[in-house]
Design a protein around this motif. Structure first.
Motif, mmCIF file in Angstrom:
data_model
loop_
_atom_site.group_PDB
_atom_site.id
_atom_site.type_symbol
_atom_site.label_atom_id
_atom_site.label_comp_id
_atom_site.label_asym_id
_atom_site.label_seq_id
_atom_site.Cartn_x
_atom_site.Cartn_y
_atom_site.Cartn_z
ATOM 1 N N ARG A 24 14.555 1.879 -0.676
ATOM 2 C CA ARG A 24 13.755 2.722 0.510
ATOM 3 C C ARG A 24 14.099 2.744 1.646
ATOM 4 N N ILE A 25 14.331 4.012 2.714
ATOM 5 C CA ILE A 25 13.796 4.272 4.198
ATOM 6 C C ILE A 25 12.316 4.794 5.085
ATOM 7 N N VAL A 26 12.302 3.433 5.442
ATOM 8 C CA VAL A 26 10.861 4.262 5.660
ATOM 9 C C VAL A 26 10.877 3.957 7.195
ATOM 10 N N GLU A 27 9.489 5.437 7.368
ATOM 11 C CA GLU A 27 9.141 4.853 9.288
ATOM 12 C C GLU A 27 7.319 4.208 8.631
ATOM 13 N N PRO A 28 7.516 3.314 9.076
ATOM 14 C CA PRO A 28 6.337 3.100 8.898
ATOM 15 C C PRO A 28 5.028 2.945 9.944
ATOM 16 N N HIS A 29 4.219 3.460 9.335
ATOM 17 C CA HIS A 29 2.486 3.697 10.388
ATOM 18 C C HIS A 29 1.766 3.075 10.533
ATOM 19 N N ALA A 30 1.255 2.703 9.470
ATOM 20 C CA ALA A 30 0.260 1.976 9.483
ATOM 21 C C ALA A 30 0.320 0.337 8.458
ATOM 22 N N TYR A 31 -0.831 -0.915 8.912
ATOM 23 C CA TYR A 31 -0.885 -2.209 7.930
ATOM 24 C C TYR A 31 -1.747 -2.194 7.790
ATOM 25 N N GLY A 32 -2.160 -2.744 6.699
ATOM 26 C CA GLY A 32 -3.563 -3.191 6.867
ATOM 27 C C GLY A 32 -4.115 -3.743 5.173
ATOM 28 N N LEU A 33 -5.755 -3.695 5.345
ATOM 29 C CA LEU A 33 -6.118 -4.827 3.711
ATOM 30 C C LEU A 33 -6.915 -4.100 3.198
ATOM 31 N N ASN A 34 -7.182 -3.649 2.226
ATOM 32 C CA ASN A 34 -8.331 -3.003 1.689
ATOM 33 C C ASN A 34 -9.362 -3.793 0.944
ATOM 34 N N ASP A 35 -10.316 -2.651 0.576
ATOM 35 C CA ASP A 35 -11.576 -3.971 0.841
ATOM 36 C C ASP A 35 -11.192 -4.755 -1.800
ATOM 37 N N THR A 36 -10.141 -4.427 -1.802
ATOM 38 C CA THR A 36 -9.851 -5.661 -2.918
ATOM 39 C C THR A 36 -8.826 -6.364 -2.717
ATOM 40 N N GLY A 37 -8.359 -6.699 -0.982
ATOM 41 C CA GLY A 37 -7.611 -7.904 -0.948
ATOM 42 C C GLY A 37 -6.665 -7.734 -0.518
ATOM 43 N N HIS A 38 -5.790 -6.318 -0.833
ATOM 44 C CA HIS A 38 -4.295 -6.151 -0.855
ATOM 45 C C HIS A 38 -3.749 -5.518 0.473
ATOM 46 N N GLU A 39 -2.727 -6.081 0.513
ATOM 47 C CA GLU A 39 -2.125 -5.580 1.890
ATOM 48 C C GLU A 39 -1.576 -4.238 1.761
ATOM 49 N N LEU A 40 -1.716 -3.482 2.585
ATOM 50 C CA LEU A 40 -1.341 -2.064 2.236
ATOM 51 C C LEU A 40 -0.449 -1.555 3.327
ATOM 52 N N LEU A 41 0.745 -0.733 3.105
ATOM 53 C CA LEU A 41 1.925 0.386 4.388
ATOM 54 C C LEU A 41 1.686 1.689 3.984
ATOM 55 N N ARG A 42 1.420 1.507 5.070
ATOM 56 C CA ARG A 42 0.987 3.760 4.528
ATOM 57 C C ARG A 42 3.092 3.519 5.763
ATOM 58 N N VAL A 43 3.531 4.380 4.667
ATOM 59 C CA VAL A 43 4.823 5.026 5.420
ATOM 60 C C VAL A 43 4.652 6.376 5.077
#
Length: 98
Positions: A24-43
């Motif tokens: 995939r080709i993505v535009e990254p907008h936000a990167y963080g951590l959720n309450d279960t300890g998973h790192e997430l990337l909003r693209v």
């Protein structure tokens, strides 16, 4: 925290990544951590594979499921008009965001 992701966010540069079964080709907008300890990337995905059939649009990716992450030279203009800062999916911590 993945510094490549934050560099791409701050520099408005596209990312190429393999997620689940395709590139995939993505535009990254936000990167963080959720309450279960998973790192997430909003693209915002601009091209590539999609399990849902939506080849363009907003996606929330688990970073531990990303493979072959590459920052591209190509830049994107900045936040999409419908982007919302302080992504609620990243309720524990936001490492970087537009």
């Amino acid at each position: 925290m993945n510094s490549i992701i934050c560099d791409a966010v701050h520099e408005h540069r596209l990312l190429r990544l393999n997620y689940h079964w395709g590139y995939r080709i993505v535009e990254p907008h936000a990167y963080g951590l959720n309450d279960t300890g998973h790192e997430l990337l909003r693209v915002f995905q601009v091209s590539g594979a999609s399990e849902s059939g939506a080849y363009h649009g907003w996606k929330l990716l688990r970073v531990d499921e990303i493979h072959q992450l590459e920052i591209l030279e190509e830049k994107f203009a900045g936040p999409r008009p419908d982007y919302r800062r302080s992504d609620k999916a990243m309720d524990q911590r936001i490492y970087c965001q537009l």
